[in-house]
Design a protein around this motif. Structure first.
Motif, PDB file in Angstrom:
ATOM      1  N   PRO A  12       0.808  -1.236   0.000  1.00  0.00           N
ATOM      2  CA  PRO A  12       0.000   0.000   0.000  1.00  0.00           C
ATOM      3  C   PRO A  12       0.842   1.287   0.000  1.00  0.00           C
ATOM      4  CG  PRO A  12      -0.846  -1.569   1.599  1.00  0.00           C
ATOM      5  CD  PRO A  12       0.452  -2.134   1.120  1.00  0.00           C
ATOM      6  N   ILE A  13       0.228   2.382  -0.449  1.00  0.00           N
ATOM      7  CA  ILE A  13       0.897   3.695  -0.420  1.00  0.00           C
ATOM      8  C   ILE A  13       0.370   4.523   0.758  1.00  0.00           C
ATOM      9  CG2 ILE A  13       1.510   3.818  -2.862  1.00  0.00           C
ATOM     10  CD1 ILE A  13      -1.016   5.588  -3.267  1.00  0.00           C
ATOM     11  N   GLY A  14      -0.235   3.880   1.700  1.00  0.00           N
ATOM     12  CA  GLY A  14      -0.740   4.592   2.886  1.00  0.00           C
ATOM     13  C   GLY A  14      -1.797   3.761   3.594  1.00  0.00           C
ATOM     14  N   GLY A  86       4.046   1.106  -2.297  1.00  0.00           N
ATOM     15  CA  GLY A  86       3.667   1.040  -3.707  1.00  0.00           C
ATOM     16  C   GLY A  86       4.395  -0.043  -4.474  1.00  0.00           C
ATOM     17  N   THR A  87       4.618   0.249  -5.741  1.00  0.00           N
ATOM     18  CA  THR A  87       5.200  -0.737  -6.651  1.00  0.00           C
ATOM     19  C   THR A  87       6.722  -0.619  -6.683  1.00  0.00           C
ATOM     20  OG1 THR A  87       3.196  -0.621  -7.984  1.00  0.00           O
ATOM     21  CG2 THR A  87       5.127  -1.573  -9.038  1.00  0.00           C
ATOM     22  N   PRO A  88       7.451  -1.698  -6.377  1.00  0.00           N
ATOM     23  CA  PRO A  88       8.909  -1.650  -6.456  1.00  0.00           C
ATOM     24  C   PRO A  88       9.358  -1.214  -7.862  1.00  0.00           C
ATOM     25  CG  PRO A  88       8.210  -3.687  -5.399  1.00  0.00           C
ATOM     26  CD  PRO A  88       6.967  -3.024  -5.932  1.00  0.00           C
ATOM     27  N   SER A  91      10.405   4.612  -9.138  1.00  0.00           N
ATOM     28  CA  SER A  91      11.172   5.535  -8.284  1.00  0.00           C
ATOM     29  C   SER A  91      11.609   4.828  -7.003  1.00  0.00           C
ATOM     30  CB  SER A  91      10.372   6.798  -7.942  1.00  0.00           C
ATOM     31  OG  SER A  91      10.134   7.553  -9.090  1.00  0.00           O
ATOM     32  N   ASP A  92      11.918   3.582  -7.105  1.00  0.00           N
ATOM     33  CA  ASP A  92      12.337   2.750  -5.969  1.00  0.00           C
ATOM     34  C   ASP A  92      13.371   1.739  -6.456  1.00  0.00           C
ATOM     35  OD1 ASP A  92      11.098   3.585  -3.684  1.00  0.00           O
ATOM     36  OD2 ASP A  92       9.268   2.445  -4.014  1.00  0.00           O
ATOM     37  N   PRO A  93      14.139   1.143  -5.511  1.00  0.00           N
ATOM     38  CA  PRO A  93      15.154   0.163  -5.921  1.00  0.00           C
ATOM     39  C   PRO A  93      14.548  -1.098  -6.548  1.00  0.00           C
ATOM     40  CG  PRO A  93      15.386   0.764  -3.589  1.00  0.00           C
ATOM     41  CD  PRO A  93      14.106   1.358  -4.063  1.00  0.00           C
ATOM     42  N   CYS A 115       0.100   2.039  -6.750  1.00  0.00           N
ATOM     43  CA  CYS A 115       1.212   2.824  -7.293  1.00  0.00           C
ATOM     44  C   CYS A 115       0.730   4.279  -7.256  1.00  0.00           C
ATOM     45  CB  CYS A 115       1.519   2.388  -8.719  1.00  0.00           C
ATOM     46  SG  CYS A 115       2.799   3.394  -9.480  1.00  0.00           S
ATOM     47  N   ALA A 116       1.532   5.154  -6.641  1.00  0.00           N
ATOM     48  CA  ALA A 116       1.043   6.516  -6.372  1.00  0.00           C
ATOM     49  C   ALA A 116       0.665   7.264  -7.656  1.00  0.00           C
ATOM     50  CB  ALA A 116       2.090   7.294  -5.586  1.00  0.00           C
ATOM     51  N   PHE A 117       1.489   7.143  -8.702  1.00  0.00           N
ATOM     52  CA  PHE A 117       1.191   7.990  -9.861  1.00  0.00           C
ATOM     53  C   PHE A 117      -0.031   7.492 -10.629  1.00  0.00           C
ATOM     54  CE2 PHE A 117       4.002   5.356 -12.646  1.00  0.00           C
ATOM     55  CZ  PHE A 117       3.243   5.341 -13.805  1.00  0.00           C
ATOM     56  N   TYR A 160       5.002  13.971 -11.948  1.00  0.00           N
ATOM     57  CA  TYR A 160       6.196  14.061 -11.107  1.00  0.00           C
ATOM     58  C   TYR A 160       5.906  13.576  -9.694  1.00  0.00           C
ATOM     59  CZ  TYR A 160       7.878  17.162 -14.764  1.00  0.00           C
ATOM     60  OH  TYR A 160       8.273  17.672 -15.964  1.00  0.00           O
ATOM     61  N   TYR A 161       6.924  13.025  -9.049  1.00  0.00           N
ATOM     62  CA  TYR A 161       6.874  12.782  -7.607  1.00  0.00           C
ATOM     63  C   TYR A 161       7.598  13.944  -6.933  1.00  0.00           C
ATOM     64  CZ  TYR A 161       5.224   7.938  -7.946  1.00  0.00           C
ATOM     65  OH  TYR A 161       4.464   6.818  -8.160  1.00  0.00           O
ATOM     66  N   GLU A 162       7.120  14.336  -5.761  1.00  0.00           N
ATOM     67  CA  GLU A 162       7.828  15.402  -5.062  1.00  0.00           C
ATOM     68  C   GLU A 162       7.720  15.241  -3.552  1.00  0.00           C
ATOM     69  OE1 GLU A 162      10.355  17.021  -4.738  1.00  0.00           O
ATOM     70  OE2 GLU A 162      10.107  18.174  -6.570  1.00  0.00           O
ATOM     71  N   GLU A 189      -1.077  12.973  -0.143  1.00  0.00           N
ATOM     72  CA  GLU A 189      -1.481  11.997   0.878  1.00  0.00           C
ATOM     73  C   GLU A 189      -2.569  11.022   0.379  1.00  0.00           C
ATOM     74  OE1 GLU A 189       1.091  12.151   2.891  1.00  0.00           O
ATOM     75  OE2 GLU A 189      -0.093  12.203   4.721  1.00  0.00           O
ATOM     76  N   LEU A 190      -2.359  10.513  -0.805  1.00  0.00           N
ATOM     77  CA  LEU A 190      -3.351   9.611  -1.403  1.00  0.00           C
ATOM     78  C   LEU A 190      -3.623   8.409  -0.512  1.00  0.00           C
ATOM     79  CD1 LEU A 190      -1.905   9.777  -5.002  1.00  0.00           C
ATOM     80  CD2 LEU A 190      -4.170  10.568  -4.318  1.00  0.00           C
ATOM     81  N   THR A 191      -4.844   8.052  -0.428  1.00  0.00           N
ATOM     82  CA  THR A 191      -5.375   6.902   0.344  1.00  0.00           C
ATOM     83  C   THR A 191      -5.270   7.106   1.855  1.00  0.00           C
ATOM     84  OG1 THR A 191      -3.403   5.464   0.584  1.00  0.00           O
ATOM     85  CG2 THR A 191      -4.590   5.319  -1.518  1.00  0.00           C
ATOM     86  N   GLU A 219       3.061  13.535   1.239  1.00  0.00           N
ATOM     87  CA  GLU A 219       3.652  13.054  -0.021  1.00  0.00           C
ATOM     88  C   GLU A 219       2.830  13.576  -1.194  1.00  0.00           C
ATOM     89  OE1 GLU A 219       5.719   9.093   0.456  1.00  0.00           O
ATOM     90  OE2 GLU A 219       3.738   8.690   1.317  1.00  0.00           O
ATOM     91  N   PHE A 220       3.512  13.850  -2.282  1.00  0.00           N
ATOM     92  CA  PHE A 220       2.840  14.524  -3.402  1.00  0.00           C
ATOM     93  C   PHE A 220       3.086  13.869  -4.755  1.00  0.00           C
ATOM     94  CE2 PHE A 220       3.916  17.517  -0.148  1.00  0.00           C
ATOM     95  CZ  PHE A 220       2.785  18.281  -0.002  1.00  0.00           C
ATOM     96  N   VAL A 221       2.042  13.913  -5.570  1.00  0.00           N
ATOM     97  CA  VAL A 221       2.205  13.649  -7.001  1.00  0.00           C
ATOM     98  C   VAL A 221       1.747  14.929  -7.701  1.00  0.00           C
ATOM     99  CG1 VAL A 221       1.590  12.206  -8.970  1.00  0.00           C
ATOM    100  CG2 VAL A 221       1.659  11.197  -6.681  1.00  0.00           C
TER     101      VAL A 221
HETATM  102  N1  SAM Z   1       7.058   2.974  -5.543  1.00  0.00           N
HETATM  103  C1  SAM Z   1       6.162   4.026  -5.162  1.00  0.00           C
HETATM  104  C2  SAM Z   1       4.933   3.974  -6.083  1.00  0.00           C
HETATM  105  O1  SAM Z   1       4.601   2.905  -6.557  1.00  0.00           O
HETATM  106  O2  SAM Z   1       4.281   5.002  -6.262  1.00  0.00           O
HETATM  107  C3  SAM Z   1       6.807   5.387  -5.153  1.00  0.00           C
HETATM  108  C4  SAM Z   1       8.027   5.477  -4.303  1.00  0.00           C
HETATM  109  S1  SAM Z   1       8.789   7.042  -4.318  1.00  0.00           S
HETATM  110  C5  SAM Z   1      10.256   6.758  -3.409  1.00  0.00           C
HETATM  111  C6  SAM Z   1       7.869   7.936  -3.132  1.00  0.00           C
HETATM  112  C7  SAM Z   1       7.108   9.090  -3.749  1.00  0.00           C
HETATM  113  O3  SAM Z   1       5.889   8.602  -4.295  1.00  0.00           O
HETATM  114  C8  SAM Z   1       6.696  10.161  -2.740  1.00  0.00           C
HETATM  115  O4  SAM Z   1       7.724  11.114  -2.538  1.00  0.00           O
HETATM  116  C9  SAM Z   1       5.510  10.776  -3.454  1.00  0.00           C
HETATM  117  O5  SAM Z   1       5.930  11.650  -4.447  1.00  0.00           O
HETATM  118  C10 SAM Z   1       4.874   9.539  -4.086  1.00  0.00           C
HETATM  119  N2  SAM Z   1       3.898   8.951  -3.160  1.00  0.00           N
HETATM  120  C11 SAM Z   1       4.005   7.795  -2.492  1.00  0.00           C
HETATM  121  N3  SAM Z   1       2.907   7.590  -1.720  1.00  0.00           N
HETATM  122  C12 SAM Z   1       2.095   8.647  -1.928  1.00  0.00           C
HETATM  123  C13 SAM Z   1       0.820   9.034  -1.415  1.00  0.00           C
HETATM  124  N4  SAM Z   1       0.181   8.273  -0.536  1.00  0.00           N
HETATM  125  N5  SAM Z   1       0.278  10.182  -1.857  1.00  0.00           N
HETATM  126  C14 SAM Z   1       0.924  10.963  -2.753  1.00  0.00           C
HETATM  127  N6  SAM Z   1       2.126  10.656  -3.256  1.00  0.00           N
HETATM  128  C15 SAM Z   1       2.708   9.522  -2.853  1.00  0.00           C
END
Ligand code: SAM
Length: 280
Positions: A12-14, A86-88, A91-93, A115-117, A160-162, A189-191, A219-221
């Protein structure tokens, strides 16, 4: 012996409710989990009662760890790769590991999930038929501007991720390159509890974020509308004469501002025409 498999498991992303049953089952059944940050992921493991041993596999040790993981695969073990959220590999190793495992001929099975984006884009209201994922912008101002310049004319939606501490600088850089009228959707802050998805011109969004420190947390997209196609041939002869005369005497930006005032035409149209003229 069954074929060894490397599972690429999304988490999960949150919101933990987004953990899929298949992800839980896979993480329970493999011999080893390669995790970006074992301490971070141990909370997830505890929550879902997953007792599989974990190894750290992050940006700084991934190449060496990939060899050790391949060794374990060669012994007939199954291994799962996870990241902090999220998804490995997004933007992840994981890139080196997956590439090496594929070269070595192991089975690689993705276990999809958040996946956040993709989550952000699906709710953005921006065109989704074609888009460009740009990941994180460079940290330094010069590199950031250069990267933005490269996609200034891109027609597809840009994603973009930020991170929170760079958000305002990035919005400012986007204003400088894309112009303050370009439409942006910010997904925060998705989810999670304070999920916010808001779309507006870059100038208005920056003002809004500046005026509310809460909007700078989390966290931002960032999703930017692609560039508009400008019909340069729409410029009539008189307006073209005004613009070319001004361009002979003034820097481009100044000439465009004056030409906009004199002709009453759209600044974007005059700007694009001026750029084309300069290039010719
Ligand atoms: N692997 C992850 C994915 O599948 O989205 C992303 C990993 S990357 C290191 C982390 C970035 O993803 C954060 O800085 C932010 O830009 C974005 N992100 C991750 N979770 C998020 C969320 N809940 N809401 C908004 N952006 C998120």
């Amino acid at each position: 012996m069954a074929e060894s498999t490397l599972y690429i498991v999304s988490t999960p992303i949150g919101n933990l409710g987004d953990m899929t049953p298949r992800a839980i089952e896979t993480l329970r059944s493999v011999h080893l989990i390669a995790a970006e940050d074992t301490r971070h992921s141990s909370r997830l493991m505890q929550h879902f009662d997953i007792k599989t041993p974990m190894w750290a596999c992050h940006d700084h040790n991934e190449r060496a760890q990939a060899d050790r993981i391949l060794q374990r695969l060669s012994q007939g073990e199954n291994i799962a790769l996870i990241s902090d959220a999220g998804t490995p590999l997004i933007s992840d190793p994981g890139y080196h590991l997956v590439r090496k495992a594929r070269e070595a001929g192991y089975r690689i099975e993705p276990v999809p999930g958040a996946c956040a984006f993709v989550t952000a884009l699906s709710a953005s209201g921006l065109p989704t038929d074609r888009f460009q994922f740009e990941g994180f912008l460079p940290a330094k101002s010069k590199g950031r501007l250069e990267r933005l310049e490269q996609v200034k004319e891109e027609l597809r939606t840009l994603i973009y991720y930020e991170s929170p501490h760079r958000l305002l600088d990035t919005l400012q850089a986007m204003i400088e390159v894309f112009g303050e009228e370009r439409y942006l959707v910010l997904a925060r802050e998705l989810t999670k509890t304070f999920e916010t998805i808001r779309g507006d011109s870059l100038a208005h969004l920056k003002q809004w974020v500046e005026s509310d420190p809460n909007q700078q947390r989390g966290e931002f997209v960032l999703m930017v509308h692609g560039a508009e196609i400008v019909e340069t041939e729409a410029l009539d002869a008189d307006s073209m004469h005004v613009l070319t005369t001004l361009l002979e005497e003034l820097p481009l930006k100044q000439a465009v501002v004056l030409a906009t005032r004199i002709t009453g035409l759209k600044k974007k149209l005059l700007y694009q025409t001026a750029l084309d003229l300069k290039e010719d």
